[in-house]
Write a protein that holds these residues in place. Structure first.
Motif, PDB file in Angstrom:
ATOM      1  N   ARG A  17     -81.072  10.830 -84.446  1.00  0.00           N
ATOM      2  CA  ARG A  17     -80.919   9.701 -85.367  1.00  0.00           C
ATOM      3  C   ARG A  17     -80.580  10.198 -86.767  1.00  0.00           C
ATOM      4  NH1 ARG A  17     -85.915   5.686 -84.083  1.00  0.00           N
ATOM      5  NH2 ARG A  17     -84.681   4.223 -85.348  1.00  0.00           N
ATOM      6  N   ALA A  18     -81.147  11.334 -87.160  1.00  0.00           N
ATOM      7  CA  ALA A  18     -80.780  11.926 -88.448  1.00  0.00           C
ATOM      8  C   ALA A  18     -79.309  12.337 -88.445  1.00  0.00           C
ATOM      9  CB  ALA A  18     -81.667  13.135 -88.731  1.00  0.00           C
ATOM     10  N   ARG A  19     -78.893  12.988 -87.370  1.00  0.00           N
ATOM     11  CA  ARG A  19     -77.501  13.408 -87.255  1.00  0.00           C
ATOM     12  C   ARG A  19     -76.571  12.197 -87.225  1.00  0.00           C
ATOM     13  NH1 ARG A  19     -76.606  18.652 -85.706  1.00  0.00           N
ATOM     14  NH2 ARG A  19     -74.667  18.034 -84.639  1.00  0.00           N
ATOM     15  N   ALA A  20     -77.051  11.121 -86.610  1.00  0.00           N
ATOM     16  CA  ALA A  20     -76.204   9.934 -86.473  1.00  0.00           C
ATOM     17  C   ALA A  20     -75.912   9.282 -87.820  1.00  0.00           C
ATOM     18  CB  ALA A  20     -76.862   8.930 -85.530  1.00  0.00           C
ATOM     19  N   VAL A  21     -76.915   9.176 -88.715  1.00  0.00           N
ATOM     20  CA  VAL A  21     -76.637   8.548 -90.012  1.00  0.00           C
ATOM     21  C   VAL A  21     -75.718   9.423 -90.855  1.00  0.00           C
ATOM     22  CG1 VAL A  21     -78.698   7.099 -90.112  1.00  0.00           C
ATOM     23  CG2 VAL A  21     -78.795   9.404 -91.056  1.00  0.00           C
ATOM     24  N   LEU A  22     -75.880  10.738 -90.771  1.00  0.00           N
ATOM     25  CA  LEU A  22     -74.982  11.630 -91.510  1.00  0.00           C
ATOM     26  C   LEU A  22     -73.557  11.528 -90.973  1.00  0.00           C
ATOM     27  CD1 LEU A  22     -77.282  14.743 -92.002  1.00  0.00           C
ATOM     28  CD2 LEU A  22     -76.032  13.559 -93.830  1.00  0.00           C
ATOM     29  N   THR A  23     -73.411  11.518 -89.667  1.00  0.00           N
ATOM     30  CA  THR A  23     -72.083  11.401 -89.064  1.00  0.00           C
ATOM     31  C   THR A  23     -71.451  10.049 -89.395  1.00  0.00           C
ATOM     32  OG1 THR A  23     -72.746  12.867 -87.257  1.00  0.00           O
ATOM     33  CG2 THR A  23     -70.807  11.504 -86.907  1.00  0.00           C
ATOM     34  N   ALA A  24     -72.275   8.990 -89.342  1.00  0.00           N
ATOM     35  CA  ALA A  24     -71.758   7.650 -89.610  1.00  0.00           C
ATOM     36  C   ALA A  24     -71.292   7.502 -91.052  1.00  0.00           C
ATOM     37  CB  ALA A  24     -72.825   6.604 -89.287  1.00  0.00           C
ATOM     38  N   VAL A  25     -72.078   8.005 -91.998  1.00  0.00           N
ATOM     39  CA  VAL A  25     -71.682   7.854 -93.401  1.00  0.00           C
ATOM     40  C   VAL A  25     -70.446   8.694 -93.693  1.00  0.00           C
ATOM     41  CG1 VAL A  25     -73.031   9.722 -94.525  1.00  0.00           C
ATOM     42  CG2 VAL A  25     -72.664   7.551 -95.714  1.00  0.00           C
ATOM     43  N   ALA A  26     -70.341   9.870 -93.049  1.00  0.00           N
ATOM     44  CA  ALA A  26     -69.161  10.714 -93.242  1.00  0.00           C
ATOM     45  C   ALA A  26     -67.907  10.027 -92.724  1.00  0.00           C
ATOM     46  CB  ALA A  26     -69.365  12.056 -92.547  1.00  0.00           C
ATOM     47  N   GLU A  27     -68.010   9.381 -91.568  1.00  0.00           N
ATOM     48  CA  GLU A  27     -66.865   8.669 -91.014  1.00  0.00           C
ATOM     49  C   GLU A  27     -66.493   7.456 -91.876  1.00  0.00           C
ATOM     50  OE1 GLU A  27     -67.979   7.711 -87.052  1.00  0.00           O
ATOM     51  OE2 GLU A  27     -67.671   9.752 -86.278  1.00  0.00           O
ATOM     52  N   ALA A  28     -67.507   6.731 -92.344  1.00  0.00           N
ATOM     53  CA  ALA A  28     -67.246   5.525 -93.136  1.00  0.00           C
ATOM     54  C   ALA A  28     -66.567   5.860 -94.459  1.00  0.00           C
ATOM     55  CB  ALA A  28     -68.549   4.772 -93.386  1.00  0.00           C
ATOM     56  N   ALA A  29     -66.945   6.985 -95.066  1.00  0.00           N
ATOM     57  CA  ALA A  29     -66.393   7.368 -96.368  1.00  0.00           C
ATOM     58  C   ALA A  29     -65.197   8.304 -96.243  1.00  0.00           C
ATOM     59  CB  ALA A  29     -67.483   8.027 -97.211  1.00  0.00           C
ATOM     60  N   ASP A  30     -64.860   8.686 -95.015  1.00  0.00           N
ATOM     61  CA  ASP A  30     -63.777   9.654 -94.773  1.00  0.00           C
ATOM     62  C   ASP A  30     -64.082  10.958 -95.506  1.00  0.00           C
ATOM     63  OD1 ASP A  30     -61.489  10.768 -93.784  1.00  0.00           O
ATOM     64  OD2 ASP A  30     -60.107   9.656 -95.070  1.00  0.00           O
ATOM     65  N   TRP A  31     -65.270  11.494 -95.223  1.00  0.00           N
ATOM     66  CA  TRP A  31     -65.701  12.766 -95.819  1.00  0.00           C
ATOM     67  C   TRP A  31     -64.700  13.865 -95.458  1.00  0.00           C
ATOM     68  CZ3 TRP A  31     -69.403  14.393 -99.143  1.00  0.00           C
ATOM     69  CH2 TRP A  31     -69.700  15.763 -99.187  1.00  0.00           C
ATOM     70  N   GLY A  32     -64.346  14.660 -96.433  1.00  0.00           N
ATOM     71  CA  GLY A  32     -63.401  15.745 -96.208  1.00  0.00           C
ATOM     72  C   GLY A  32     -62.006  15.440 -96.696  1.00  0.00           C
ATOM     73  N   GLN A  33     -61.713  14.170 -96.991  1.00  0.00           N
ATOM     74  CA  GLN A  33     -60.405  13.830 -97.526  1.00  0.00           C
ATOM     75  C   GLN A  33     -60.249  14.410 -98.929  1.00  0.00           C
ATOM     76  OE1 GLN A  33     -59.598   9.861 -99.092  1.00  0.00           O
ATOM     77  NE2 GLN A  33     -61.748   9.289 -98.768  1.00  0.00           N
ATOM     78  N   ALA A  34     -59.026  14.660 -99.330  1.00  0.00           N
ATOM     79  CA  ALA A  34     -58.755  15.127-100.690  1.00  0.00           C
ATOM     80  C   ALA A  34     -59.024  13.978-101.664  1.00  0.00           C
ATOM     81  CB  ALA A  34     -57.311  15.593-100.799  1.00  0.00           C
ATOM     82  N   MET A  35     -59.831  14.243-102.678  1.00  0.00           N
ATOM     83  CA  MET A  35     -60.176  13.222-103.658  1.00  0.00           C
ATOM     84  C   MET A  35     -59.324  13.377-104.909  1.00  0.00           C
ATOM     85  SD  MET A  35     -62.516  11.546-102.103  1.00  0.00           S
ATOM     86  CE  MET A  35     -63.193  10.510-103.419  1.00  0.00           C
ATOM     87  N   PRO A  36     -59.101  12.292-105.665  1.00  0.00           N
ATOM     88  CA  PRO A  36     -58.404  12.411-106.947  1.00  0.00           C
ATOM     89  C   PRO A  36     -59.125  13.404-107.860  1.00  0.00           C
ATOM     90  CG  PRO A  36     -58.649  10.105-106.322  1.00  0.00           C
ATOM     91  CD  PRO A  36     -59.456  10.894-105.345  1.00  0.00           C
ATOM     92  N   ALA A  37     -58.373  14.004-108.772  1.00  0.00           N
ATOM     93  CA  ALA A  37     -58.932  15.059-109.620  1.00  0.00           C
ATOM     94  C   ALA A  37     -60.077  14.572-110.496  1.00  0.00           C
ATOM     95  CB  ALA A  37     -57.824  15.654-110.498  1.00  0.00           C
ATOM     96  N   ASN A  38     -60.110  13.275-110.780  1.00  0.00           N
ATOM     97  CA  ASN A  38     -61.150  12.738-111.665  1.00  0.00           C
ATOM     98  C   ASN A  38     -62.355  12.189-110.908  1.00  0.00           C
ATOM     99  OD1 ASN A  38     -59.702  10.531-110.623  1.00  0.00           O
ATOM    100  ND2 ASN A  38     -60.276   9.240-112.374  1.00  0.00           N
ATOM    101  N   ILE A  39     -62.403  12.384-109.593  1.00  0.00           N
ATOM    102  CA  ILE A  39     -63.499  11.845-108.786  1.00  0.00           C
ATOM    103  C   ILE A  39     -64.219  12.995-108.087  1.00  0.00           C
ATOM    104  CG2 ILE A  39     -64.140  10.377-106.824  1.00  0.00           C
ATOM    105  CD1 ILE A  39     -63.225   8.760-109.177  1.00  0.00           C
ATOM    106  N   GLY A  40     -65.554  13.004-108.212  1.00  0.00           N
ATOM    107  CA  GLY A  40     -66.387  13.946-107.477  1.00  0.00           C
ATOM    108  C   GLY A  40     -67.110  13.223-106.358  1.00  0.00           C
ATOM    109  N   ARG A  41     -67.464  13.955-105.324  1.00  0.00           N
ATOM    110  CA  ARG A  41     -68.091  13.344-104.158  1.00  0.00           C
ATOM    111  C   ARG A  41     -69.296  14.173-103.736  1.00  0.00           C
ATOM    112  NH1 ARG A  41     -64.983  10.854 -98.964  1.00  0.00           N
ATOM    113  NH2 ARG A  41     -65.187   9.037-100.313  1.00  0.00           N
ATOM    114  N   GLY A  42     -70.419  13.500-103.459  1.00  0.00           N
ATOM    115  CA  GLY A  42     -71.628  14.192-103.028  1.00  0.00           C
ATOM    116  C   GLY A  42     -72.317  13.443-101.908  1.00  0.00           C
ATOM    117  N   ILE A  43     -73.119  14.176-101.150  1.00  0.00           N
ATOM    118  CA  ILE A  43     -73.812  13.602-100.003  1.00  0.00           C
ATOM    119  C   ILE A  43     -75.289  13.939-100.086  1.00  0.00           C
ATOM    120  CG2 ILE A  43     -73.461  15.634 -98.522  1.00  0.00           C
ATOM    121  CD1 ILE A  43     -72.957  13.628 -96.178  1.00  0.00           C
ATOM    122  N   ALA A  44     -76.130  13.080 -99.522  1.00  0.00           N
ATOM    123  CA  ALA A  44     -77.574  13.341 -99.443  1.00  0.00           C
ATOM    124  C   ALA A  44     -78.137  12.549 -98.269  1.00  0.00           C
ATOM    125  CB  ALA A  44     -78.282  12.950-100.736  1.00  0.00           C
ATOM    126  N   TYR A  45     -79.265  13.024 -97.762  1.00  0.00           N
ATOM    127  CA  TYR A  45     -79.888  12.399 -96.591  1.00  0.00           C
ATOM    128  C   TYR A  45     -81.403  12.529 -96.698  1.00  0.00           C
ATOM    129  CZ  TYR A  45     -82.429  12.810 -92.221  1.00  0.00           C
ATOM    130  OH  TYR A  45     -83.399  12.709 -91.275  1.00  0.00           O
TER     131      TYR A  45
END
Length: 561
Positions: free
Chosen positions: A389-417
């Motif tokens: 279930r812990a792995r599932a919420v991390l995987t789900a949020v990554a998919e929803a936000a498209d984690w790993g995509q290239a972000m604009p230069a003025n935007i930073g991205r962070g994750i927490a669980y």
């Protein structure tokens, strides 16, 4: 156990139906429904003349002159407790202002130096608890790389939009009280003790008020109304705090300090973890202490400093140590909590108790470890987790936000669980932020598993509300004080998140009806600040370990690099 037709009907309902909010129409159209709206025939109004600072003792005031002011019915001056009862609210306010400008007080409780708060916290006498200790004999002795970091959180106010209010009437035998307190039964017992009444002769009715998010001034206002009702029997007495009363005299969420240390092996896996957290107790609600748990009870008795708040045991998921234990699989671990036994600045329960700070510290440090190991923050976390279930919420949020995509230069991205209380709701957050003149949160993507959902709309409301409140704590909120008094007394000196700063919040519910319900109200409080801090590191290469992320603290972090 066999599944019944009733079970199937319940499941179908919870999967497809949102419960209708019966309160919204009144709130949208401004109809009276809050305790502040209650009116009783012949009701009188009261105001308290507060001391100029904690620890001050009342000497004198021109009470006879104040009694001649229009509408004043009674003035009570007992110990350090001074109050006015008048026919109308404005009359009570004017008489209280008159006495406040004329009253003489002596004494002061010396408060910590705000700039040295962390050092002061570490220096106080404490009660120490081992939260978890496994294979801790040779911590950090054989690893490849060891990191250390310190994280801090200031005192934080509840920031209820409406100040506290209480109403009471005493008929010479029975006391009836109206309050928005979160704990009417404990409040009833504590008031009976403080007022020397039999519990069976005290009735506390809950009436909706502004959100309290724990222990704000509502219990104190109820006690003050009850105390004054007993001094003038047969009349409903209404007491409403001012904004300054609320921001200066309510119990705050405690300031906290954490030291965290962890060791990585050659494969970039965590082998050792040790941490210590220092905090005042998070259970100062009247009833947890034997006496003087109410502010005005302490003033009535001439007490200079309220008794230190109690803290919660492991059976109640702790207070200061809530979520101090990392929710990852680590072979050697040692987690310690230090409960402060002195409390010159009043503190108690604020939404999520110690979890807000502890998760911020743990999840910020997890990012530091991932960066040191040269690992993606998401991959690094998943490697230390086997709970599906812990792995599932991390995987789900990554998919929803498209984690790993290239972000604009003025935007930073962070994750927490985190899993709230290490046994409640699972929650993962991805924050997208920008930082120009100030930090702006653009978007929060949240995946949460609360088990069986009764109302999906209700869960989303709780998750969104918690995320926005935690964003406000992260960017703005800190109680300010000098050596004698609290100085943040209004929305200018205690700013909160503005509507223009509210980020887009996307909530994704996962899990299913076969799981037990886990609760949703406080799941986001800790992951949100960590995700924001991690996003700022991604954007700026700057690690922020001290809340809130104000310009002042960001400049200090730059200078400290």
């Amino acid at each position: 156990m066999p599944v019944t037709d009733g079970d199937l009907e319940f499941r179908a309902a919870t999967e497809t139906v949102d419960l209708q909010r019966v309160d919204l129409a009144d709130k949208i159209f401004g109809r009276p429904r809050f305790i502040h709206d209650l009116v009783f025939d012949g009701m009188l109004h009261a105001r308290i003349v507060r001391p100029p600072n904690p620890g001050a003792h009342f000497l004198n005031a021109p009470i006879d002159e104040a009694l001649t002011l229009p509408g004043v019915r009674k003035i009570i001056a007992e110990g350090d407790f001074v109050a006015i009862i008048a026919e109308r609210e404005g009359q009570a306010e004017r008489a209280a202002t008159f006495l406040a400008t004329k009253a003489k007080w002596s004494g002061v409780t010396t408060l910590p130096e705000q700039a040295e708060l962390s050092s002061w916290i570490r220096a106080q006498p404490t009660k120490t608890t081992k939260v978890r200790q496994e294979n801790a004999n040779h911590l950090h002795g054989e690893g490849h790389t060891t990191l250390k970091a310190t994280y801090t959180k200031p005192f934080v106010a509840h920031g209820s939009i409406a100040p506290s209010c209480g109403i009471a009437i005493f008929d010479g035998h029975r006391l009836e009280v109206w309050s928005s307190s979160q704990g009417v039964f404990r409040l009833r017992t504590a008031m009976a003790r403080a007022l020397n009444l039999e519990v069976v002769n005290v009735v506390v009715q809950h009436v909706e008020g502004a959100g309290s998010y724990g222990h704000n001034g509502a219990d104190d206002a109820a006690f003050e109304a009850a105390l004054l009702a007993m001094r003038l029997p047969g009349k409903h007495i209404r007491i409403q705090w001012s904004r300054a009363d609320e921001l200066i005299w309510e119990p705050f969420g405690p300031a906290m300090v954490s030291d965290v240390e962890a060791t990585l092996d050659q494969d970039g896996m965590i082998t050792d973890w040790s941490s210590q957290v220092w905090s005042n107790g998070h259970a100062g609600r009247p009833g947890y202490t034997i006496a003087n748990g109410f502010l005005s009870e302490a003033h009535l008795n001439g007490v200079s400093e309220l008794p230190a708040s109690a803290d919660l045991p492991a059976s109640a998921s702790y207070g200061a140590a809530r979520n101090a234990e990392p929710g990852y699989e680590i072979d050697r671990i040692d987690v310690t909590a230090h409960h402060l036994l002195s409390m010159p600045i009043r503190s108690s329960a604020l939404r999520s108790l110690g979890a807000h700070h502890n998760i911020f510290a743990i999840e910020s440090f997890m990012d530091e470890l991932a960066n040191t190991a040269g690992r993606d923050p998401l991959t690094f976390r998943l490697a230390q987790l086997s709970d599906p279930r812990a792995r599932a919420v991390l995987t789900a949020v990554a998919e929803a936000a498209d984690w790993g995509q290239a972000m604009p230069a003025n935007i930073g991205r962070g994750i927490a669980y985190a899993r709230y209380k290490n046994r409640g709701a699972y929650c993962a957050v991805i924050a997208d932020v920008e930082a120009e003149e100030r930090v702006k949160i653009k978007r929060l993507t949240i995946a949460v598993d609360v088990g069986r959902v009764i109302s999906a709309d209700g869960v989303r409301n709780q998750i969104e509300g918690g995320a926005i409140q935690s964003s406000s704590w992260t960017l703005h909120e800190q109680v300010r004080f000098d050596r004698e008094r609290i100085t943040s007394s209004d929305w200018e000196t205690y700013p909160i998140l503005h509507f223009s700063e509210v980020p887009r919040v996307d909530v994704h519910l996962i899990g299913g009806p076969d799981e037990a319900s886990l609760g949703a109200g406080e799941a986001t409080q800790g992951p949100v600040p960590a995700a924001i801090g991690n996003a700022l590191f991604d954007l700026l290469g700057l690690r922020l370990r001290h809340l809130p992320f104000t310009q002042e603290n960001i400049v200090a972090a730059i200078e400290g690099q």
